[in-house]
Design a protein around this motif. Structure first.
Motif, short mmCIF file in Angstrom:
data_model
loop_
_atom_site.label_atom_id
_atom_site.label_comp_id
_atom_site.label_asym_id
_atom_site.label_seq_id
_atom_site.Cartn_x
_atom_site.Cartn_y
_atom_site.Cartn_z
N VAL A 152 3.09 6.01 -5.78
CA VAL A 152 2.80 6.19 -7.20
C VAL A 152 1.69 7.21 -7.40
CG1 VAL A 152 1.90 5.01 -9.24
CG2 VAL A 152 3.64 3.90 -7.84
N LEU A 153 0.66 7.17 -6.57
CA LEU A 153 -0.43 8.14 -6.70
C LEU A 153 0.05 9.55 -6.40
CD1 LEU A 153 -3.42 6.21 -5.11
CD2 LEU A 153 -3.06 6.75 -7.51
N SER A 201 0.83 -1.20 0.00
CA SER A 201 0.00 0.00 0.00
C SER A 201 0.87 1.26 0.00
CB SER A 201 -0.95 0.00 1.20
OG SER A 201 -0.21 0.01 2.40
N VAL A 244 1.74 1.92 -3.58
CA VAL A 244 0.61 2.47 -4.32
C VAL A 244 0.42 3.94 -4.00
CG1 VAL A 244 -1.90 2.34 -4.61
CG2 VAL A 244 -0.55 0.25 -4.53
#
Length: 53
Positions: free
Chosen positions: A16-17, A10, A13
């Motif tokens: 990256v966001l 997580s 993720v």
């Protein structure tokens, strides 16, 4: 030591966001003149005259 389970996935993720959001904000900042202001360069006609005596 390995008690965090899915924390590593997580975190990747989210990273990256965050990078994607930063890229979008930089693109909007770079092209805001073209998106909201119309054209790139604008010609302004300035008429300068000396005062008549």
């Amino acid at each position: 030591m390995g008690d965090n389970g899915d924390g590593g996935g997580s975190t990747g993720v989210v990273a990256v966001l965050v990078i994607f959001v930063i890229i979008v904000l930089v693109a909007l900042f770079a092209f805001r003149g073209r998106l909201f202001g119309g054209g790139g360069t604008q010609k302004i006609d300035v008429n300068i005259q000396t005062p008549s005596k």
